[in-house]
Scaffold this active site. Structure first.
Site, PDB file in Angstrom:
ATOM      1  N   LYS A 112      49.069  34.108 -16.636  1.00 10.37           N
ATOM      2  CA  LYS A 112      49.627  32.810 -17.051  1.00 10.37           C
ATOM      3  C   LYS A 112      51.129  32.895 -16.950  1.00 10.37           C
ATOM      4  O   LYS A 112      51.707  33.980 -17.049  1.00 10.37           O
ATOM      5  CB  LYS A 112      49.245  32.511 -18.501  1.00 10.37           C
ATOM      6  CG  LYS A 112      49.340  31.043 -18.869  1.00 10.37           C
ATOM      7  CD  LYS A 112      48.072  30.333 -18.474  1.00 10.37           C
ATOM      8  CE  LYS A 112      48.040  28.909 -18.947  1.00 10.37           C
ATOM      9  NZ  LYS A 112      46.652  28.411 -18.902  1.00 10.37           N
TER      10      LYS A 112
HETATM   11  N1  GLU Z   1      45.773  25.991 -16.461  1.00 12.71           N
HETATM   12  C1  GLU Z   1      44.360  25.826 -16.287  1.00 12.71           C
HETATM   13  C2  GLU Z   1      43.598  26.643 -17.306  1.00 12.71           C
HETATM   14  O1  GLU Z   1      44.071  26.889 -18.386  1.00 12.71           O
HETATM   15  C3  GLU Z   1      43.926  26.097 -14.853  1.00 12.71           C
HETATM   16  C4  GLU Z   1      44.204  27.454 -14.316  1.00 12.71           C
HETATM   17  C5  GLU Z   1      43.924  27.593 -12.826  1.00 12.71           C
HETATM   18  O2  GLU Z   1      43.459  26.657 -12.204  1.00 12.71           O
HETATM   19  O3  GLU Z   1      44.196  28.677 -12.332  1.00 12.71           O
HETATM   20  O4  GLU Z   1      42.460  26.972 -17.110  1.00 12.71           O
END
Ligand code: GLU
Length: 423
Positions: A112
């Protein structure tokens, strides 16, 4: 309970994650010694992001990319632009991605990123400069085989387009697979924008069947009306449910007979928030927790459901569209009252699932139709709910712990079989 990590509204997101991990330990058998690998991130990068503002001044923002675990494949997870982003939050969000990709059995680890910034306060040009500089700063550790960012709170397909372009400029050729959630004409996937909300709905339908809750006429309350909450609200409405209240950063609106979700989506696109929507009554934000409802969809930020709020909530089912909305002690309080919680790591996994499809399509340079994507998404999510449900029944644990059991078995098995370098 006393030997478990303590996590409530006085603690932070990483402590919430650690408390969730503690709850899975008794179920892991000979994999238990490897569990410590999930109690710390593999790699964390903190970067300074200086940009020239439109007025000529220079401002510095703090950015992060955390790769929590890479045992099962490249890192995967979004980029958040929000004033409360810090290392602790990004660590927790990266860990939830590790669990999420493993529950869905996608060939990724968890990562992240984020920048502590209020994107609403930047002009489009400033947002572009911030994104390009941040991408450059984290580019040594991202890449289609290393770590693949995507949108999260405060970011969107345009921002992903700038990230892809910036990374590609550094490589000297177009690398579409370095980020997902891109605009469709830049190698994005059909269905990606609506995928997270769709997944919330699909998992909700499956869970409703299991507990014998009919969607027709059921009352739904949604917290957060961004990408996730608005699509989930729309699909529940289409299925015959009444969306009786919606809360976002501008306030809370209520309509006993159900809101016209399509009209609300149009209104929010023009007014940047739900406040002031006609055909609804404005109510106090805190009053939302006492409303009469069948389904509650937290689709905003983490740390929303405290023990005190859990005790007031009338919902039979909580669908976690957001990451980490429920504190572990509130989780226990809801379960004790018989409330079904579909945990974030499966409920909101529709987004990363279609991100996986996008990455596969980029690798193959061959694109699928929206129907194909939705069909594959629904199938993966329905199967994942069934697996989690069966595990919970078999082990006599919550759906969250069941999801963590499935995920941790996959991750730690990979860890064990790969071995600890240098052996
Ligand atoms: N930010 C989204 C999540 O928390 C998507 C992450 C992604 O598509 O890699 O799942």
């Amino acid at each position: 309970m006393s030997n478990l990590s303590y996590a409530n509204e006085n603690t932070n997101a990483w402590q919430t994650y650690l408390a969730q991990i503690d709850r899975v330990a008794p179920y892991l058998g000979d994999l238990t010694p490897y569990l410590d690998t999930l109690k710390r991130p593999k790699r964390a990068l903190i970067v300074d992001v200086p940009i020239v503002m439109d007025d000529g001044s220079i401002q510095h923002f703090e950015g992060y990319r955390v790769q929590h675990n890479l045992s099962r494949g490249p890192g995967k997870g979004g980029i958040r632009y929000h004033p409360s982003v810090d290392l602790n939050e990004v660590m927790a969000l990266s860990a939830w991605m590790t669990i999420k990709t493993a529950v869905l059995n996608l060939p990724f680890g968890g990562a992240k990123g984020g920048v502590r910034v209020d994107p609403r306060k930047l002009s489009t040009r400033e947002l572009e400069r911030l994104t390009r500089r941040f991408t450059t700063e984290i580019s040594p550790i991202i890449g289609p085989q290393k770590d693949i960012p995507a949108p999260d709170v405060g970011t969107n397909p345009n921002i992903m387009g700038w990230m892809m372009d910036t990374y590609s400029t550094g490589q000297g050729h177009t690398v579409t697979g370095v980020v997902t959630g891109k605009p469709v004409h830049l190698g994005g996937s059909l269905g990606r924008v609506r995928a997270t909300g769709r997944g919330v709905f699909v998992t909700g339908v499956e869970a409703a069947k299991k507990i014998g809750l009919s969607l027709e006429g059921s009352k739904v309350v949604v917290q957060g009306f961004g990408n996730v909450g608005s699509e989930a609200a729309y699909l529940f409405n289409q299925a015959g449910a009444k969306v009786v209240a919606v809360q976002d950063h501008t306030g809370t609106i209520f309509a006993a007979n159900g809101l016209d979700v399509k009209a609300l989506q149009k209104y929010v696109a023009e007014h940047q928030g739900v406040a002031g929507f006609s055909d609804a009554e404005a109510i106090d934000n805190e009053a939302m927790w006492d409303l009469d409802m069948d389904i509650f969809v937290p689709a905003a930020l983490e740390g929303q459901i405290t023990v005190a709020r859990a005790e007031r909530l009338t919902a039979k089912m909580v669908l976690e569209g957001a990451n980490g909305p429920t504190y572990p002690e509130a989780d226990d309080a809801l379960i004790a009252r018989g409330v079904t919680i579909v945990p974030d790591v499966i409920c909101n996994a529709g987004g990363v699932t279609v991100s996986y499809f996008e990455w596969v399509q980029d690798m193959a340079s061959y694109f699928w139709s929206e129907d194909e994507i939705n069909e594959r998404l629904d199938k993966l999510m329905i199967n994942a709910v069934a697996d989690v449900w069966n595990t919970a029944t078999e082990k006599g644990c919550s759906l969250r712990t069941a999801a963590y059991i499935l995920a941790c078995e996959r991750i730690l098995k990979a860890r064990k079989e790969r071995g600890i370098f240098p052996g």
